[in-house]
Design an enzyme around this catalytic site. Structure first.
Site, PDB file in Angstrom:
ATOM      1  N   ASP A   1      20.990 -50.057 -69.693  1.00 44.53           N
ATOM      2  CA  ASP A   1      21.712 -48.935 -69.609  1.00 44.53           C
ATOM      3  C   ASP A   1      21.129 -47.909 -70.677  1.00 44.53           C
ATOM      4  OD1 ASP A   1      23.297 -48.529 -67.176  1.00 44.53           O
ATOM      5  OD2 ASP A   1      24.733 -50.269 -68.198  1.00 44.53           O
ATOM      6  N   ILE A   2      21.281 -48.390 -71.855  1.00 44.34           N
ATOM      7  CA  ILE A   2      21.304 -47.471 -73.033  1.00 44.34           C
ATOM      8  C   ILE A   2      19.765 -47.150 -72.922  1.00 44.34           C
ATOM      9  CG2 ILE A   2      21.203 -47.580 -75.758  1.00 44.34           C
ATOM     10  CD1 ILE A   2      23.488 -49.209 -75.606  1.00 44.34           C
TER      11      ILE A   2
END
Length: 396
Positions: free
Chosen positions: A169-170
């Site tokens: 996600d990051i």
């Protein structure tokens, strides 16, 4: 000096982590980020917990600073009209719905482009907007597995592991941030916006770098090696008298210095260990020699001795230790904010340090719908009567 993105208007239609991380970075750098949330519910992560601080989710607050919150019911026709008006006013739109949802709203890229030809339209999804898997949902755990990262993480004799934070996600959020900046540079030259299509799986493939290179060169797929590096030895974790040590002998000069510090000078003349390629081929035999030696002193003692010779080494710190470390604090990587409901909170800081136009964390994460009226006044020029009518109709 103004922040580098001052004056940029960002319409944030994201939730959970990849999208909010991207828009948080934009907000830290001065963009006016308007987070459009579901009326009465908001971002899913507002309910993620515990922990909660006075009812506010610690998870949500960790990635939603530097934004304002606007609540609109997109199931109502008037709510969708407001969305269209916001798109017309925005410089950047960021969304991370499953592919097809924005089209269902009536505001896919082609429709949004007609409303606002200068719009930078960034879509973050699990697999991107093309290819056979485009319509699959994107979740960090799934993407880490399907992107090969989990196959490389963990003990060689144990199961695969995800990275200890939501890395897929990051990284997707970081790539989206970069893509938006590139599109803005192009718009400065052409006057036209464009679509930024970020697939989280693509980002994981890009992270494979030398591991993919090993496969391309040998035809054999790399597997888990614990903390051992596949092409540099010793570059791994060792147990000491009271804890663990990360050691990185990145070249033969550092290796010779390491041998001097540890009293193992004879190893530098051993043909099994003389050069890095030899050490990679004989990594198990070398580790068997090094382990009992490194167990003789504490982690701190080894770090002091190794760093005195310029040998990369470090401890394995807990999250608490990192957040309280003098280096972390000196770099302003922990920031205190006053939240309207949670009270005093701490968040991580801005990692990109610009000398003349630095970003900053100066707006706390918003309470749900906290800025609805002021945003609609500023962006769309609405008056009190219009706002009251929308509230009566349960649109806001």
């Amino acid at each position: 000096m103004p922040k580098p993105l001052a004056g940029l208007k960002v319409l944030d239609l994201t939730r959970v982590l990849a999208g909010p991380y991207c828009t948080m970075l934009l907000g830290d750098m001065g963009a006016d980020v308007v987070k459009l949330e579901r009326r009465g519910a908001g971002d899913d992560t507002r309910g993620y917990g515990p922990p909660f601080i006075n009812g506010e989710s610690a998870y949500f607050m960790s990635v939603n600073r530097s934004k304002r919150s606007l609540t609109v019911d997109l199931k109502k026709e008037q709510g969708l009209k407001i969305l269209g008006d916001l798109i017309k006013s925005a410089d950047v739109l960021v969304e991370n719905f499953r592919p097809g949802q924005m089209e269902a709203f009536g505001y896919g890229y082609e429709a949004a482009k007609k409303i606002n030809p200068r719009l930078i339209y960034c879509s973050i999804s699990g697999y991107g907007h093309t290819g056979p898997d485009a319509k699959l949902p994107g979740y960090d755990l799934i993407i880490q597995g399907e992107g090969g990262i989990a196959s490389l993480t963990g003990d060689p004799d144990g199961p695969p592991y995800k990275v200890g934070t939501s890395q897929a996600d990051i990284v997707g959020g970081m790539m989206a941030f970069q893509g938006i900046l590139l599109a803005l540079l192009t718009r400065n030259q052409t006057g036209q916006g464009q679509k930024v299509d970020i697939g989280m799986l693509d980002c994981q493939v890009a992270l494979l770098t030398y591991q993919a290179g090993i496969y391309f060169a040998t035809g054999k797929s790399p597997t888990r090696t614990g903390n051992r590096h596949p092409t540099i030895v010793p570059y791994e974790t060792f147990q000491c008298k009271d804890g663990y040590l990360n050691l990185g002998c990145g070249n033969d000069s550092l290796w010779r210095s390491f041998c001097e510090v540890t009293g193992l000078q004879a190893l530098t003349e051993d043909p099994r260990f003389r050069a890095n390629a030899n050490r990679v081929e004989n990594a198990d035999a070398l580790r068997a020699i090094l382990e009992p030696v490194l167990l003789q002193k504490t982690t701190a003692q080894w770090i002091e001795a190794l760093r005195a010779r310029g040998i990369p080494s470090g401890s394995i710190q807990s999250v608490q230790e990192v957040c309280e470390h003098p280096q972390t604090l000196a770099r302003e990587m922990v920031v205190e904010l006053a939240h309207p409901k949670a009270g005093p909170i701490r968040v991580t800081g801005v990692p990109i340090k610009l000398s003349d136009t630095p970003g900053a964390v100066d707006r706390p994460p918003p309470v749900l719908g906290e800025h609805t009226s002021e945003i609609l006044r500023e962006w769309l020029g609405m008056n009190d009567a219009q706002l009251d009518k929308l509230r009566e109709e349960d649109v806001l």
